[in-house]
Design an enzyme around this catalytic site. Sequence first.
Site, PDB file in Angstrom:
ATOM      1  N   CYS A   1       0.849  -1.197   0.000  1.00  0.00           N
ATOM      2  CA  CYS A   1       0.000   0.000   0.000  1.00  0.00           C
ATOM      3  C   CYS A   1       0.889   1.253   0.000  1.00  0.00           C
ATOM      4  O   CYS A   1       1.808   1.363   0.813  1.00  0.00           O
ATOM      5  CB  CYS A   1      -0.895  -0.013   1.237  1.00  0.00           C
ATOM      6  SG  CYS A   1      -1.784   1.529   1.476  1.00  0.00           S
TER       7      CYS A   1
ATOM      8  N   CYS B   1      -2.209   0.256   9.444  1.00  0.00           N
ATOM      9  CA  CYS B   1      -1.251  -0.845   9.286  1.00  0.00           C
ATOM     10  C   CYS B   1       0.103  -0.424   9.852  1.00  0.00           C
ATOM     11  O   CYS B   1       0.533   0.698   9.641  1.00  0.00           O
ATOM     12  CB  CYS B   1      -1.066  -1.183   7.810  1.00  0.00           C
ATOM     13  SG  CYS B   1      -2.520  -1.932   7.068  1.00  0.00           S
TER      14      CYS B   1
ATOM     15  N   CYS C   1      -7.896   0.666   0.142  1.00  0.00           N
ATOM     16  CA  CYS C   1      -7.330  -0.007   1.312  1.00  0.00           C
ATOM     17  C   CYS C   1      -7.367  -1.492   1.040  1.00  0.00           C
ATOM     18  O   CYS C   1      -8.442  -2.061   0.830  1.00  0.00           O
ATOM     19  CB  CYS C   1      -8.147   0.360   2.557  1.00  0.00           C
ATOM     20  SG  CYS C   1      -7.717  -0.654   3.976  1.00  0.00           S
TER      21      CYS C   1
ATOM     22  N   GLU D   1     -25.281 -11.298  26.731  1.00  0.00           N
ATOM     23  CA  GLU D   1     -24.716 -10.164  25.986  1.00  0.00           C
ATOM     24  C   GLU D   1     -25.154  -8.864  26.674  1.00  0.00           C
ATOM     25  O   GLU D   1     -26.282  -8.743  27.134  1.00  0.00           O
ATOM     26  CB  GLU D   1     -25.200 -10.229  24.522  1.00  0.00           C
ATOM     27  CG  GLU D   1     -25.095  -8.953  23.717  1.00  0.00           C
ATOM     28  CD  GLU D   1     -23.679  -8.403  23.576  1.00  0.00           C
ATOM     29  OE1 GLU D   1     -22.718  -9.176  23.456  1.00  0.00           O
ATOM     30  OE2 GLU D   1     -23.546  -7.154  23.611  1.00  0.00           O
TER      31      GLU D   1
ATOM     32  N   CYS E   1      -9.242 -10.654  21.667  1.00  0.00           N
ATOM     33  CA  CYS E   1      -8.528  -9.911  20.618  1.00  0.00           C
ATOM     34  C   CYS E   1      -7.384  -9.096  21.221  1.00  0.00           C
ATOM     35  O   CYS E   1      -6.807  -8.264  20.540  1.00  0.00           O
ATOM     36  CB  CYS E   1      -9.496  -9.009  19.845  1.00  0.00           C
ATOM     37  SG  CYS E   1     -10.241  -7.759  20.897  1.00  0.00           S
TER      38      CYS E   1
HETATM   39  C1  LIG Z   1     -15.500  -9.381  21.187  1.00  0.00           C
HETATM   40  S1  LIG Z   1     -17.225  -9.214  21.105  1.00  0.00           S
HETATM   41  C2  LIG Z   1     -17.693 -10.890  20.933  1.00  0.00           C
HETATM   42  C3  LIG Z   1     -19.052 -11.140  20.368  1.00  0.00           C
HETATM   43  C4  LIG Z   1     -19.341 -12.555  19.877  1.00  0.00           C
HETATM   44  N1  LIG Z   1     -18.819 -13.577  20.727  1.00  0.00           N
HETATM   45  C5  LIG Z   1     -18.888 -12.739  18.447  1.00  0.00           C
HETATM   46  O1  LIG Z   1     -17.999 -13.575  18.189  1.00  0.00           O
HETATM   47  O2  LIG Z   1     -19.411 -12.062  17.560  1.00  0.00           O
HETATM   48  C6  LIG Z   1     -17.615  -8.745  22.720  1.00  0.00           C
HETATM   49  C7  LIG Z   1     -19.081  -8.571  23.012  1.00  0.00           C
HETATM   50  O3  LIG Z   1     -19.200  -8.201  24.397  1.00  0.00           O
HETATM   51  C8  LIG Z   1     -20.228  -7.248  24.543  1.00  0.00           C
HETATM   52  N2  LIG Z   1     -19.928  -6.518  25.794  1.00  0.00           N
HETATM   53  C9  LIG Z   1     -19.074  -5.488  25.991  1.00  0.00           C
HETATM   54  N3  LIG Z   1     -19.067  -5.127  27.291  1.00  0.00           N
HETATM   55  C10 LIG Z   1     -19.928  -5.961  27.927  1.00  0.00           C
HETATM   56  C11 LIG Z   1     -20.339  -6.093  29.277  1.00  0.00           C
HETATM   57  N4  LIG Z   1     -19.869  -5.289  30.235  1.00  0.00           N
HETATM   58  N5  LIG Z   1     -21.225  -7.048  29.590  1.00  0.00           N
HETATM   59  C12 LIG Z   1     -21.703  -7.889  28.633  1.00  0.00           C
HETATM   60  N6  LIG Z   1     -21.346  -7.806  27.323  1.00  0.00           N
HETATM   61  C13 LIG Z   1     -20.471  -6.862  26.979  1.00  0.00           C
HETATM   62  C14 LIG Z   1     -20.144  -6.410  23.274  1.00  0.00           C
HETATM   63  O4  LIG Z   1     -21.385  -5.777  23.014  1.00  0.00           O
HETATM   64  C15 LIG Z   1     -19.771  -7.464  22.227  1.00  0.00           C
HETATM   65  O5  LIG Z   1     -20.924  -7.995  21.636  1.00  0.00           O
END
Ligand SMILES: C[S@@+](CC[C@H](N)C(=O)[O-])C[C@H]1O[C@@H](n2cnc3c(N)ncnc32)[C@H](O)[C@@H]1O
Length: 440
Positions: free
Chosen positions: A83, A92, A167, A323, A398
Amino acid sequence: MARRTRRQPPRPAPSDRFTLEIRDIGVMGDGIAALPDGRTTFIDGALPGEIVEAEVTFLEQGPPRGRLVNIVRASPSRREPPCPIARLCGGCMAQHLDDRAYIDWKTRAVSTAFEAAGLDTTCLEPMQRTGERTRRRAVWQFRLGEGRLLLGYSVRRGNRIIDATSCLLLEPALQNVMDGLRRELPTLLTGPVVRRGRILVTASDSGPDVLLELDHEPDLELLQGFSGLAERLDLARLSWRNGARGEATPAAARRQPTVKFGEINIAIPTGAFLQASSAGEALIRQAVAEALADTDGPVLDLYAGLGSLSCPVASNRPVHAVEGMERMATSLASAARRSAVASRLTTETRDLDRRPVITSDLDRYSAVILDPPRAGARHQVSELAGCEKLTRLVYVSCSADSFARDTALLVKAGWRLTWVQPIDQFLYSDQTELVARLDR
Ligand SMILES: C[S@@+](CC[C@H](N)C(=O)[O-])C[C@H]1O[C@@H](n2cnc3c(N)ncnc32)[C@H](O)[C@@H]1O
């Protein structure tokens, strides 16, 4: 009479030019070198073994930082970034490494986080890969003023916007949206005021879902303009909000944005989380399935999002998905009700930071999946640490740093880290997705 003091412009930090030998590469992709006085400096874009000329700035806080001016002796691991804006763009940080050096660097960054937390690095599996042009969600910045549009990402370590005409990370559908907005925004957002904002874009199964984050409320004319824009770019939905905290309002809802997990079609609420790429999501799902393969009985999926992990697991066993974002939990619940997993998938909206699932409830499951946001799951992990009957935990993360911090606490409480699968879902960045199996 009080005399008005004129604010002085900040004095530029002192800088100097040095010829340096780079001895290592840091977790942020900077070359590490020693200055003649012994101090460590970080040189943007320099590689181990290289001799470089660098303009080093001595900041009031933090280590001296260097800008690469000239490469006197190049590393054999250096390649021309594919890029043209890679050296400046904050999106990046490692396009200048050849493939082998790139994977070594990413793997080492994970090991470094593990070592710092006292975790065993021998349980790390080789990195699994995703490719370029697979990102299905992105956040772009824009600035429109004096007849010029800048649209792209923030410059590395700064707020300035670096204009990105293309991108190579993006799915083709998102590249088309970027091209279309570049053509159309200057005529849509006309006027004497400089306009700034962000664009949050997701490639859904029914077409792009775009959220424009503006610095003002659109008038009727602009709202009409938005619906024409959605038509011309064939967007599934175009919404806007005033600032990052404003409520998202649809300006054009042409088709419901959806995502399919297994056989289940789920409506995507505006601003909802999706894994960065479907290729990455498939690898995560595969690793989770492997981690659960020799277990049966009910599974608890914490931080479940729209159910990318709950839905496939629920095809043959009961899953309770928790969630925090109500709209996501509701969307998953209503999709599950209309599907073949209706009797096996239950959902709950719950803030797991304020109200983690307590130990005695966790002990009712045969396995727990934990996939928290970047900050990790400090409070939930304290409850998991006390479990007596639960014997399988699958931690998806992550962030190697928060993963290592949380997992060190679990290991101290008697959990064993059996294996960790790193997945290169965030290409050319310092971020790596991890899926880990823990047993006790
Ligand atoms: C990394 S994502 C994972 C979502 C799902 N496992 C996927 O693979 O698509 C983290 C998730 O945690 C939720 N989240 C963030 N803070 C939170 C909290 N304090 N309590 C419950 N859920 C939460 C976010 O809305 C998001 O959907």
